[in-house]
Design a protein around this motif. Sequence first.
Motif, PDB file in Angstrom:
ATOM      1  N   SER A 229     -71.230  -4.256   1.497  1.00  0.00           N
ATOM      2  CA  SER A 229     -70.866  -3.273   0.477  1.00  0.00           C
ATOM      3  C   SER A 229     -70.091  -2.106   1.071  1.00  0.00           C
ATOM      4  O   SER A 229     -69.112  -1.624   0.481  1.00  0.00           O
ATOM      5  CB  SER A 229     -72.129  -2.772  -0.231  1.00  0.00           C
ATOM      6  OG  SER A 229     -72.753  -3.822  -0.928  1.00  0.00           O
ATOM      7  N   ARG A 233     -64.499  -1.518   1.667  1.00  0.00           N
ATOM      8  CA  ARG A 233     -63.447  -0.516   1.486  1.00  0.00           C
ATOM      9  C   ARG A 233     -62.401  -0.568   2.594  1.00  0.00           C
ATOM     10  O   ARG A 233     -61.275  -0.134   2.410  1.00  0.00           O
ATOM     11  CB  ARG A 233     -64.058   0.883   1.466  1.00  0.00           C
ATOM     12  CG  ARG A 233     -64.927   1.213   0.281  1.00  0.00           C
ATOM     13  CD  ARG A 233     -65.369   2.666   0.365  1.00  0.00           C
ATOM     14  NE  ARG A 233     -66.255   3.026  -0.725  1.00  0.00           N
ATOM     15  CZ  ARG A 233     -67.568   2.895  -0.692  1.00  0.00           C
ATOM     16  NH1 ARG A 233     -68.136   2.358   0.393  1.00  0.00           N
ATOM     17  NH2 ARG A 233     -68.308   3.259  -1.716  1.00  0.00           N
ATOM     18  N   HIS A 234     -62.786  -1.055   3.736  1.00  0.00           N
ATOM     19  CA  HIS A 234     -61.931  -0.950   4.922  1.00  0.00           C
ATOM     20  C   HIS A 234     -60.911  -2.087   4.984  1.00  0.00           C
ATOM     21  O   HIS A 234     -60.845  -2.838   5.956  1.00  0.00           O
ATOM     22  CB  HIS A 234     -62.797  -0.900   6.180  1.00  0.00           C
ATOM     23  CG  HIS A 234     -63.618   0.346   6.267  1.00  0.00           C
ATOM     24  ND1 HIS A 234     -63.234   1.449   6.986  1.00  0.00           N
ATOM     25  CD2 HIS A 234     -64.798   0.679   5.687  1.00  0.00           C
ATOM     26  CE1 HIS A 234     -64.131   2.410   6.863  1.00  0.00           C
ATOM     27  NE2 HIS A 234     -65.100   1.963   6.072  1.00  0.00           N
ATOM     28  N   LYS A 237     -60.908  -4.639   0.297  1.00  0.00           N
ATOM     29  CA  LYS A 237     -60.869  -4.334  -1.140  1.00  0.00           C
ATOM     30  C   LYS A 237     -59.503  -4.640  -1.744  1.00  0.00           C
ATOM     31  O   LYS A 237     -59.355  -4.753  -2.969  1.00  0.00           O
ATOM     32  CB  LYS A 237     -61.254  -2.872  -1.398  1.00  0.00           C
ATOM     33  CG  LYS A 237     -61.698  -2.629  -2.842  1.00  0.00           C
ATOM     34  CD  LYS A 237     -62.314  -1.260  -3.055  1.00  0.00           C
ATOM     35  CE  LYS A 237     -61.251  -0.201  -3.179  1.00  0.00           C
ATOM     36  NZ  LYS A 237     -61.724   0.990  -3.930  1.00  0.00           N
ATOM     37  N   ILE A 263     -70.405   1.107  -4.387  1.00  0.00           N
ATOM     38  CA  ILE A 263     -69.219   0.239  -4.420  1.00  0.00           C
ATOM     39  C   ILE A 263     -69.021  -0.356  -5.812  1.00  0.00           C
ATOM     40  O   ILE A 263     -67.884  -0.536  -6.275  1.00  0.00           O
ATOM     41  CB  ILE A 263     -69.290  -0.858  -3.323  1.00  0.00           C
ATOM     42  CG1 ILE A 263     -67.908  -1.518  -3.129  1.00  0.00           C
ATOM     43  CG2 ILE A 263     -70.341  -1.901  -3.647  1.00  0.00           C
ATOM     44  CD1 ILE A 263     -66.835  -0.578  -2.629  1.00  0.00           C
ATOM     45  N   GLU A 266     -67.467   2.415  -7.849  1.00  0.00           N
ATOM     46  CA  GLU A 266     -66.093   2.669  -7.390  1.00  0.00           C
ATOM     47  C   GLU A 266     -65.121   1.619  -7.925  1.00  0.00           C
ATOM     48  O   GLU A 266     -64.036   1.953  -8.409  1.00  0.00           O
ATOM     49  CB  GLU A 266     -66.054   2.689  -5.863  1.00  0.00           C
ATOM     50  CG  GLU A 266     -64.669   2.928  -5.290  1.00  0.00           C
ATOM     51  CD  GLU A 266     -64.686   3.017  -3.773  1.00  0.00           C
ATOM     52  OE1 GLU A 266     -63.763   2.452  -3.146  1.00  0.00           O
ATOM     53  OE2 GLU A 266     -65.606   3.646  -3.206  1.00  0.00           O
ATOM     54  N   ILE A 267     -65.507   0.346  -7.817  1.00  0.00           N
ATOM     55  CA  ILE A 267     -64.619  -0.714  -8.307  1.00  0.00           C
ATOM     56  C   ILE A 267     -64.466  -0.609  -9.829  1.00  0.00           C
ATOM     57  O   ILE A 267     -63.385  -0.858 -10.368  1.00  0.00           O
ATOM     58  CB  ILE A 267     -65.158  -2.094  -7.888  1.00  0.00           C
ATOM     59  CG1 ILE A 267     -65.153  -2.222  -6.355  1.00  0.00           C
ATOM     60  CG2 ILE A 267     -64.327  -3.215  -8.504  1.00  0.00           C
ATOM     61  CD1 ILE A 267     -65.851  -3.461  -5.827  1.00  0.00           C
ATOM     62  N   ASP A 270     -61.962   2.073 -10.445  1.00  0.00           N
ATOM     63  CA  ASP A 270     -60.604   1.639 -10.097  1.00  0.00           C
ATOM     64  C   ASP A 270     -59.889   1.031 -11.300  1.00  0.00           C
ATOM     65  O   ASP A 270     -58.667   1.133 -11.422  1.00  0.00           O
ATOM     66  CB  ASP A 270     -60.653   0.608  -8.964  1.00  0.00           C
ATOM     67  CG  ASP A 270     -61.052   1.209  -7.632  1.00  0.00           C
ATOM     68  OD1 ASP A 270     -60.958   2.448  -7.476  1.00  0.00           O
ATOM     69  OD2 ASP A 270     -61.459   0.436  -6.734  1.00  0.00           O
TER      70      ASP A 270
END
Length: 351
Positions: A229, A233-234, A237, A263, A266-267, A270
């Motif tokens: 999770s 991001r790194h 994604k 996460i 956040e998604i 987005d």
Amino acid sequence: MKETENIDQFLDQLRALGRVRVIFTGAGTSAYVGDTLLTYLKNKVDENHFSLESIPTTDIVSNPYDSYKKDVPTLLVSFARSGNSPESIAAVELGKQLVNQFYQLNITCAETGKLAQQTKGNHSFLLLMPPKSNDQGFAMTGSFTCMMLSTLLIFDRHSVEQKQAFVEQMIEMGNHVIKNEDKIQNIINRDFNRIVYLGSGSLAGLTREAQLKVLELTAGQYVTNFDSSLGFRHGPKSFVNEHTAVFVFTSNDEYTRKYDLDILEEIKRDGITDVIVSISVDQETNYSGECFAFSDGKDLDDIYLAFPYIMFAQTVSIMASLKVGNTPDTPSATGTVNRVVKGVTIHDYQG
């Protein structure tokens, strides 16, 4: 109980050696058994006697000099559905060749397989799974969970009564998946052809198996990805587009759960995809979006959640396979991928 006593006696033999290196191994799904168990069991075994690692047979066979240490007593815990994969046998033979004090615990679903047949002598122990665990279809499902549960029950230091209570809760949660297959079907009916699984700790290990099932049973017609999770991001994604389904195995641990929920939210913010699902036990704090939720299991460690969670993922895989017009038991129309791997040449090692 007799089998439990026999295993305990075998492990006592190893404890007498001092500190033993324990390597969980297998290929493909069998390797993911160890990957899923490792994080949890490393904190449960007596580290004065056992040091746990997870190394696929495919890495051991290609790089034995990196995997084995001559003067370190080693227990190779081999997971295998059929026990006939060339790497399974080669990993054992290399261990015997390169390690002075080499022991085997072979956990397999096939009594007639090569791995089971070569388990002989007081340096090895064979643990056979029930015959029904030996999946006859293409993908490993029951084999995976049976081998994982057996190993967990061997090395987890909870009492027998506690383990029994955990298993009973897992059964209830598994039944919940079966009773709610229509909800999973409704997800699969939506417009996506990419799937990513995310999780943390033991559940991060489980994501590898979850995504492999989709990849196998759709013969690559669904593109898949997996990550932790926090790690997602790194860079990874970037995988998410408007045709992606994101599934997050949400932790029961209060602290770890925050990262899984972060996460998910956040998604969702987005706004790239609207298929974002938390597979989760219903707790005080939950994802604000779509959840496949369990009411049972609030006190289970994540490793025990892995069993009903993977049932969800296995169901996703079967339904996705049918959606693309595949036969789940024989999804590879070209025959280039097989139930038991073929075409592997095992080279002699002279080191």
